[in-house]
Design a protein around this motif. Structure first.
Motif, PDB file in Angstrom:
ATOM      1  N   TYR A  78       2.788   7.593  11.595  1.00  0.00           N
ATOM      2  CA  TYR A  78       2.786   8.598  10.796  1.00  0.00           C
ATOM      3  C   TYR A  78       3.950   9.965  11.111  1.00  0.00           C
ATOM      4  O   TYR A  78       4.439  10.701   9.923  1.00  0.00           O
ATOM      5  N   ARG A  79       4.717   9.639  12.252  1.00  0.00           N
ATOM      6  CA  ARG A  79       5.742  10.428  12.513  1.00  0.00           C
ATOM      7  C   ARG A  79       6.426  10.685  12.323  1.00  0.00           C
ATOM      8  O   ARG A  79       7.625  11.091  12.323  1.00  0.00           O
ATOM      9  N   ARG A  80       7.343   9.370  11.915  1.00  0.00           N
ATOM     10  CA  ARG A  80       8.831   8.488  11.247  1.00  0.00           C
ATOM     11  C   ARG A  80       8.115   8.157   9.696  1.00  0.00           C
ATOM     12  O   ARG A  80       7.755   7.481   9.338  1.00  0.00           O
ATOM     13  N   HIS A  81       9.956   8.666   8.946  1.00  0.00           N
ATOM     14  CA  HIS A  81       9.835   8.209   7.752  1.00  0.00           C
ATOM     15  C   HIS A  81      10.624   8.242   7.330  1.00  0.00           C
ATOM     16  O   HIS A  81      12.025   9.072   8.070  1.00  0.00           O
ATOM     17  N   MET A  82      11.728   7.573   5.809  1.00  0.00           N
ATOM     18  CA  MET A  82      13.126   7.449   6.015  1.00  0.00           C
ATOM     19  C   MET A  82      13.120   8.906   5.018  1.00  0.00           C
ATOM     20  O   MET A  82      12.146   8.749   3.941  1.00  0.00           O
ATOM     21  N   SER A  83      14.690   9.125   4.798  1.00  0.00           N
ATOM     22  CA  SER A  83      14.697   9.964   3.456  1.00  0.00           C
ATOM     23  C   SER A  83      16.892  10.010   2.764  1.00  0.00           C
ATOM     24  O   SER A  83      17.369   9.318   3.894  1.00  0.00           O
ATOM     25  N   GLY A  84      16.328   8.561   1.775  1.00  0.00           N
ATOM     26  CA  GLY A  84      17.572   7.793   1.452  1.00  0.00           C
ATOM     27  C   GLY A  84      17.782   6.401   3.072  1.00  0.00           C
ATOM     28  O   GLY A  84      16.461   6.045   2.871  1.00  0.00           O
ATOM     29  N   GLY A  85      18.095   6.436   3.596  1.00  0.00           N
ATOM     30  CA  GLY A  85      18.752   5.740   4.775  1.00  0.00           C
ATOM     31  C   GLY A  85      18.292   6.482   6.063  1.00  0.00           C
ATOM     32  O   GLY A  85      18.495   6.184   7.152  1.00  0.00           O
ATOM     33  N   SER A  86      18.250   7.708   6.272  1.00  0.00           N
ATOM     34  CA  SER A  86      18.666   8.518   7.556  1.00  0.00           C
ATOM     35  C   SER A  86      16.879   8.604   7.515  1.00  0.00           C
ATOM     36  O   SER A  86      15.882   8.699   6.773  1.00  0.00           O
ATOM     37  N   LEU A  87      16.552   8.451   8.638  1.00  0.00           N
ATOM     38  CA  LEU A  87      15.178   8.276  10.078  1.00  0.00           C
ATOM     39  C   LEU A  87      14.900   9.843  10.121  1.00  0.00           C
ATOM     40  O   LEU A  87      15.394  10.524  10.968  1.00  0.00           O
ATOM     41  N   ILE A  88      13.755  10.518   9.809  1.00  0.00           N
ATOM     42  CA  ILE A  88      12.827  11.666  10.017  1.00  0.00           C
ATOM     43  C   ILE A  88      11.903  11.411  10.682  1.00  0.00           C
ATOM     44  O   ILE A  88      10.959  11.081  10.667  1.00  0.00           O
ATOM     45  N   ILE A  89      12.208  12.260  12.192  1.00  0.00           N
ATOM     46  CA  ILE A  89      11.087  12.234  13.251  1.00  0.00           C
ATOM     47  C   ILE A  89      10.475  13.528  13.693  1.00  0.00           C
ATOM     48  O   ILE A  89      10.912  14.534  13.693  1.00  0.00           O
ATOM     49  N   SER A  90       8.789  13.510  12.899  1.00  0.00           N
ATOM     50  CA  SER A  90       8.485  14.925  13.084  1.00  0.00           C
ATOM     51  C   SER A  90       7.479  14.834  14.534  1.00  0.00           C
ATOM     52  O   SER A  90       7.048  13.494  14.862  1.00  0.00           O
ATOM     53  N   ASN A  91       6.729  16.101  15.189  1.00  0.00           N
ATOM     54  CA  ASN A  91       6.772  15.946  16.260  1.00  0.00           C
ATOM     55  C   ASN A  91       6.787  15.384  16.935  1.00  0.00           C
ATOM     56  O   ASN A  91       7.144  14.544  17.858  1.00  0.00           O
ATOM     57  N   LEU A  92       8.339  16.146  17.360  1.00  0.00           N
ATOM     58  CA  LEU A  92       8.501  15.031  18.533  1.00  0.00           C
ATOM     59  C   LEU A  92       8.166  14.517  20.127  1.00  0.00           C
ATOM     60  O   LEU A  92       7.640  15.759  20.197  1.00  0.00           O
ATOM     61  N   ASP A  93       8.236  13.806  20.270  1.00  0.00           N
ATOM     62  CA  ASP A  93       7.952  13.622  21.712  1.00  0.00           C
ATOM     63  C   ASP A  93       8.843  12.962  22.498  1.00  0.00           C
ATOM     64  O   ASP A  93       9.185  11.654  22.491  1.00  0.00           O
ATOM     65  N   MET A  94       8.683  12.817  23.594  1.00  0.00           N
ATOM     66  CA  MET A  94       9.907  13.158  24.564  1.00  0.00           C
ATOM     67  C   MET A  94       9.920  11.867  24.854  1.00  0.00           C
ATOM     68  O   MET A  94      10.465  10.599  25.173  1.00  0.00           O
ATOM     69  N   ASP A  95       8.921  11.290  25.370  1.00  0.00           N
ATOM     70  CA  ASP A  95       8.616  10.161  25.920  1.00  0.00           C
ATOM     71  C   ASP A  95       8.349   8.703  24.911  1.00  0.00           C
ATOM     72  O   ASP A  95       9.120   7.832  25.595  1.00  0.00           O
ATOM     73  N   GLN A  96       8.485   9.612  23.990  1.00  0.00           N
ATOM     74  CA  GLN A  96       7.935   8.108  22.917  1.00  0.00           C
ATOM     75  C   GLN A  96       9.409   8.208  21.951  1.00  0.00           C
ATOM     76  O   GLN A  96       9.719   7.112  21.919  1.00  0.00           O
ATOM     77  N   ASP A  97      10.193   9.449  22.109  1.00  0.00           N
ATOM     78  CA  ASP A  97      11.651   9.314  21.031  1.00  0.00           C
ATOM     79  C   ASP A  97      12.563   9.351  21.945  1.00  0.00           C
ATOM     80  O   ASP A  97      13.755   9.535  20.928  1.00  0.00           O
ATOM     81  N   THR A  98      12.050   9.393  22.741  1.00  0.00           N
ATOM     82  CA  THR A  98      13.898   9.547  23.918  1.00  0.00           C
ATOM     83  C   THR A  98      14.554   7.431  23.620  1.00  0.00           C
ATOM     84  O   THR A  98      13.790   6.856  23.877  1.00  0.00           O
ATOM     85  N   GLY A  99      15.238   7.214  22.996  1.00  0.00           N
ATOM     86  CA  GLY A  99      16.071   5.880  23.129  1.00  0.00           C
ATOM     87  C   GLY A  99      17.006   5.728  22.681  1.00  0.00           C
ATOM     88  O   GLY A  99      18.178   6.490  21.782  1.00  0.00           O
ATOM     89  N   VAL A 100      17.695   4.384  22.537  1.00  0.00           N
ATOM     90  CA  VAL A 100      18.914   4.357  21.979  1.00  0.00           C
ATOM     91  C   VAL A 100      17.974   3.837  20.139  1.00  0.00           C
ATOM     92  O   VAL A 100      17.247   2.574  19.998  1.00  0.00           O
ATOM     93  N   TYR A 101      19.146   4.509  19.258  1.00  0.00           N
ATOM     94  CA  TYR A 101      18.556   4.031  17.760  1.00  0.00           C
ATOM     95  C   TYR A 101      19.886   3.331  16.935  1.00  0.00           C
ATOM     96  O   TYR A 101      20.734   3.123  17.160  1.00  0.00           O
ATOM     97  N   GLN A 102      19.088   2.435  15.744  1.00  0.00           N
ATOM     98  CA  GLN A 102      19.920   1.728  15.290  1.00  0.00           C
ATOM     99  C   GLN A 102      20.038   1.295  13.645  1.00  0.00           C
ATOM    100  O   GLN A 102      18.662   1.137  13.921  1.00  0.00           O
ATOM    101  N   CYS A 103      20.550   1.222  12.811  1.00  0.00           N
ATOM    102  CA  CYS A 103      20.872   1.438  11.768  1.00  0.00           C
ATOM    103  C   CYS A 103      20.648  -0.309  10.886  1.00  0.00           C
ATOM    104  O   CYS A 103      22.286   0.135  10.957  1.00  0.00           O
TER     105      CYS A 103
END
Length: 1026
Positions: A78-103
């Motif tokens: 529920y916190r992540r969704h796409m707009s076009g190809g971009s990834l939008i992350i809401s309600n940021l959480d440092m423990d859950q959202d920190t890391g390496v992303y790849q599209c």
């Protein structure tokens, strides 16, 4: 052996591929925007992050994301969704959202992976609560380090220190230094002014937030002052410093000591620092911007004072993430062909390579071989199609290069390159027929002439690529030719008919010509050709095709289908050059050149220079201009001064300047005048354009050689001799300091009296002397002078001194009122008196109290009558007469008065009737009745004007009718006025009598006759009468 159903499927696939890839367009995913590293404040007010990703392709790509190598399930997140190809992350959480992303972007053609992007969170904790830190006790002259001890954090920090209270910050100098690595404050030598409380300020550059430590008191010990000691380096860079390419490297070095140490830097290799290296904070920081491989090496910091020195060393090593030297490109290959892709990257350390197909790793097995950065696939099949990526990687980063592979399988097709239905070739030429089917794999081809398979002969060549060549063709080679192409998926053919034509011949070609500017010519270009050929004509001028629409003012193509003549109208010099008639047919191109020489007047000479100049001559030189096709036969020279109107031709030596002469001397110039010169060339065609003007040059000065003219004078007042002359023009004054010498003497005497005038434009001199008798003759001459000396004098003229006004007034003055606007004045001539009488002056006025209404009439000679006109009607005027001479008027006669007549009637005769019988014109009109304030009518004046004659005939009558005898061959214009003692009244409307009106009658200004009277004649008559 392939089963039947597999053959059916393969044939359907290959047919589709053949149809879809006639125009090969690579439509697999291509990156427009790849994700980038992000670092966000942990307590960002937006509370959302966008990791960008965008690709193009057809159909439009779809996307998926992974975090730390694990696919993100966006359907259940529920916190992540796409707009076009971009990834939008809401309600940021440092423990859950920190890391390496790849599209990953994918469509029906395959998949590609983006570069990896790291998402981090910046934070800055508070210092541990502590009211005041422990005091630091130090002796004066001793060095000290105040520790900052920054709290837990993420993100780049900067440090500052507050002294006692905000906003007093510690200022760094050679004695104090704040390390941006540790945050500590270093004081090389403590002074009494340093005593106080110090607070460390820590700023997080990402969060733009800062925290302050508890104060640290700095206290001086009372057991004396610290003596001198050698430097002790407290801040120095590590023994090994890795530095990225193009980064900014900062090395810190600071020492405690007494006296305060001086810091210096060097490279142990002895190589001097480049200009980009900067020293900051009293040399405590060495900064190397845009770090490159050549900047790597061992750096040494030296701290020195008079008690000794100390040094610290460290090696700065270079590293760089990979960057591409060579990448692969999209490829289209046929089934069973071999693929070889190679990619090369540079980096430090040297990068390693890996390969992906549709986002999945590729390994060495069977047909697929990977060696360093090279990928080879043997015996391609349809399943090898897809998106491929080469990945170059070292410990500092990785880069991706993408390309699409399309494996084609299709039967031969000539849809793109069929033979022309009709091929034309000139007899004796070589014919080339190309066989280029689209086929995957390439097809095997053969040629047929009619139904017979062609074989190689001396004239027939069959090339490996399917091309057919026939040398020295004849009419026997005319036939239908068919190329047949075949591969394992099918067979196709294309047919064209070969027609052999006779060679085209030029029957009339243009010839070299000479022509004069402004003339027009036709350059012929005519041919004889095979009627089966299509022919077109074009013309080139000096290598450029003529655009007949753009250049229609001068160029026009004339003639029919077998004629391409070129007409050139109003030829200019620019049209001289090489003309080529170009004949294009279906089978050959021919050309016929001609040189057109355009002759015109010469071009302007150049570089006109004054080589030498005197007071009357100037030696000129110049360079010739273009002769424009006709040799230059001579030159003429023109000059201009501020006193001439435009350019004037001047005399030269030699008198005639020949065409091969490039110097001449201009003569008969005026001294001390600024000249410009220009040269005009001529040839057999005519005069050319003048050269640019020479630089302005002034002739030398000289004694005046022109005497003043029109010497005369006379007049003036008593005891004056007035002398006048025409001033010498400035261009004849010959130099500075110009003036006039006036010489005079009484007639008969010998001695001259001289006067000098230095005013340039003056042409009058007055000599005053009480002993000068009136109207006495003097010999007078005027000369000129300047700084160089005196010039010639004019011829002697006789001038009389001022005379006295007449001493007597005229007698027996009488006046008579002639009309409403005219008075006649008569007087008796003066007898001979001592003074001259040149004439008489009549003065008149309305009233003695109105001097502004005075008028004056002068008549010269011995006349004793004058008419004063332009007066007011019925007005009393006073008149007085005086004699005059050059000294002015004498005494006036006693004034007498007279009154002008009442004004004439202001009504014109009306109701004019006329009858024309034969040559007799009878006129009748109503009488004019004067008003009480007007003079009575005494008669009528008939004015008669005949066409083409200037004289006007007048008839005076006291009746209201008159008969006139007119010529039957002329047109007439008639006007009638009333006459009274006050003069002539207002004229009637003009009556026009035309010669065709004889035997007619009318009234007023007859309009019928105006129809026959020319407009010019009518205007002339009206203008004459009025």
């Amino acid at each position: 052996m392939m089963s039947p159903w597999k053959q059916i499927v393969l044939l359907s696939i290959t047919g589709c591929l053949a149809a879809c890839t006639e125009d090969v367009i690579f439509q697999g995913p291509r990156w427009r925007t790849e994700p980038s590293d992000l670092i966000l404040p942990v307590n960002s007010p937006d509370q959302h992050a966008t990791v960008t990703c965008e690709a193009e392709g057809s159909p439009p790509p779809q996307y998926r994301w992974s975090l730390n190598g694990t696919l993100i399930d966006l359907g259940n997140d529920y916190r992540r969704h796409m707009s076009g190809g971009s990834l939008i992350i809401s309600n940021l959480d440092m423990d859950q959202d920190t890391g390496v992303y790849q599209c990953t972007a994918f469509n029906t053609w395959g998949s590609i992976l983006s570069r990896r992007a790291r998402l981090q969170f910046a934070y800055l904790d508070n210092f541990k609560s502590q009211a005041v830190r422990s005091a630091v006790n130090v002796r004066e002259g001793q060095g000290v380090v105040l520790l900052c001890g920054p709290p837990a954090h993420s993100g780049d920090l900067t440090f500052a220190w507050i002294f006692n209270e905000y906003p007093y910050f510690v200022q760094q100098d050679s004695r104090r230094f704040i390390s941006q690595e540790t945050g500590s404050l270093y004081i090389a030598k403590v002074e009494s002014s340093d005593v106080g409380n110090y607070t460390c300020v820590v700023n997080n550059t990402v969060m733009r937030e800062k925290v302050l430590s508890s104060p640290t008191p700095l206290v001086l010990r009372s057991d004396g002052v610290m003596g001198e000691y050698e430097p002790k380096i407290e801040v120095h860079f590590p023994d090994s410093v890795p530095a990225a390419k193009e980064s900014v490297v900062k090395l810190e070095c600071f020492a405690l000591g007494n006296p305060v140490p001086e810091i210096s830097w060097r490279r142990t290799s002895g190589i001097p620092f480049p200009s980009k290296v900067k020293m900051k904070h009293s040399n405590a920081v060495l900064e190397i911007p845009n770090f490159q491989q050549e900047d790597a090496g061992t750096y040494e910091c030296m701290a020195e004072n008079r008690r000794g020195k100390n040094a610290a060393r460290g090696r700065v090593s270079f590293h760089a993430k990979p960057h591409w030297l060579q990448t692969m490109t999209d490829a289209t290959l046929s089934i069973e062909e071999h693929l070889l892709w190679e990619c090369k990257a540079n980096g430090k350390p040297k990068p390693s390579y890996s390969w992906l197909k549709n986002g999945d790793p590729i390994s060495n097995e069977g047909r697929v071989q990977i060696e360093n950065g090279a990928l080879s696939i043997a015996a391609l099949n349809l399943s090898d199609s897809g998106m491929y990526q080469c990945v170059a990687e070292n410990k500092h980063g990785n880069i991706y290069s993408s390309a699409q592979l399309m494996v084609l399988a299709s039967p031969p097709s000539f849809s793109k390159s069929p033979l022309k239905a009709l091929l034309k070739a000139r007899s004796g030429s070589e014919v080339t027929l190309e066989c280029k089917p689209q086929a995957s794999p390439p097809a095997i081809s053969l040629w047929k002439k009619g139904n017979e398979i062609l074989q190689r002969t001396e004239r027939i060549t069959l090339l490996p690529n399917g091309t057919l060549k026939i040398a020295n063709v004849t009419r026997r080679d005319a036939a239908s030719y068919t190329c047949v192409a075949k591969n394992q998926f099918g067979t196709a053919s294309t047919t064209g008919r070969l027609l052999i034509t006779e060679p085209t011949k030029i029957t009339m070609r243009p010839t070299n010509m000479e022509i004069i500017v402004g003339e027009s010519i036709v350059l012929p270009c005519q041919i004889a050709c095979d009627p089966a050929l299509d022919v077109s004509f074009s013309w080139a001028f000096n290598g450029q095709l003529i655009d007949f629409q753009r250049d229609s003012d001068h160029f026009e193509r004339v003639g029919g289908t077998i004629s391409g003549d070129l007409m050139i109208r109003n030829i200019q010099l620019k049209h001289g050059g090489k003309y080529v008639c170009i004949i294009d047919t279906d089978v050959e191109s021919l050309s016929a050149p001609a040189i057109l020489v355009v002759k015109g007047p010469p071009g302007p000479p150049d570089k006109v220079a004054v080589e030498e100049i005197t007071d009357t001559t100037a030696q000129l030189s110049w360079t010739p201009g273009r002769d424009n096709g006709s040799p230059i036969t001579g030159y003429s020279i023109q000059a201009r001064t501020p006193f001439t109107v435009g350019w004037q031709t001047v005399d030269t030596v030699p008198e005639v300047v020949g065409g091969n002469t490039l110097t001449a001397t201009v003569v008969d110039l005026n001294a001390w005048v600024e000249y410009e010169f220009r040269v005009v060339a001529r040839n057999a065609v005519g005069l050319g354009e003048p050269s640019p003007a020479s630089a302005k040059t002034r002739t030398e000065d000289a004694v005046p050689d022109t005497a003043p003219t029109d010497v005369g004078g006379g007049g003036g007042t008593k005891s004056e001799l007035v002398i006048t002359w025409e001033p010498v023009p400035e261009e004849l004054q010959n130099g500075d300091g110009f003036g006039y010498i006036i010489a005079f003497r009484t007639v008969g005497s010998v001695t001259w009296t001289r006067a000098v005038i230095s005013s340039l434009g003056v042409g009058r001199y007055v000599f005053r002397n009480d002993t000068i008798p009136p109207f006495s003759p003097f010999d007078v001459k005027v000369g000129a002078y300047n700084n160089r000396g005196e010039g010639p004098f004019s011829s002697i003229a006789t001038v009389y001194s001022a005379e006295e006004v007449p001493s007597e007034a005229p007698k027996r003055v009488r006046t008579r009122s002639v009309s409403a606007m005219k008075i006649e004045v008569i007087w008796e001539a003066l007898p001979v008196i001592a003074q001259r009488v040149l004439g008489y002056e009549v003065v008149y006025w309305e009233d003695d109290t109105k001097p502004d209404t005075i008028g004056k009439v002068r008549i010269s000679g011995n006349y004793t009558l004058v008419n004063i006109t332009g007066l007011k009607a019925n007005t009393a005027y006073y008149v007085s007469v005086a004699a005059f001479n050059t000294a002015g008027p004498g005494p006036q006669s006693v004034p007498i008065n007279t009154t002008t007549k009442e004004p004439p009637p202001d009504q014109a005769p009306v109701n004019i009737q006329w009858t024309m019988i034969g040559s007799t014109l009878s006129l009748h009109w109503d009488p004019v009745v004067a008003m009480e304030t007007q003079s009575k009518v005494t008669g009528y004046l008939v004015l008669l004007k005949r066409h083409r004659y200037n004289d006007i005939k007048t008839i005076l009558t006291n009746k209201t009718s008159v008969e006139l005898s007119l010529s039957t061959n002329d047109n007439y214009l008639i006007q009638i006025k009333a006459v009274s003692e006050g003069g002539e009244g207002v004229g009637s409307e003009p009556i026009h009598i035309h010669k065709l009106s004889m035997g007619a009658r009318g009234s007023g200004a007859i309009q019928l006759s105006l129809l026959y009277l020319p407009a010019v004649l009518t205007g002339a008559l009206l203008c004459f009468i009025w």
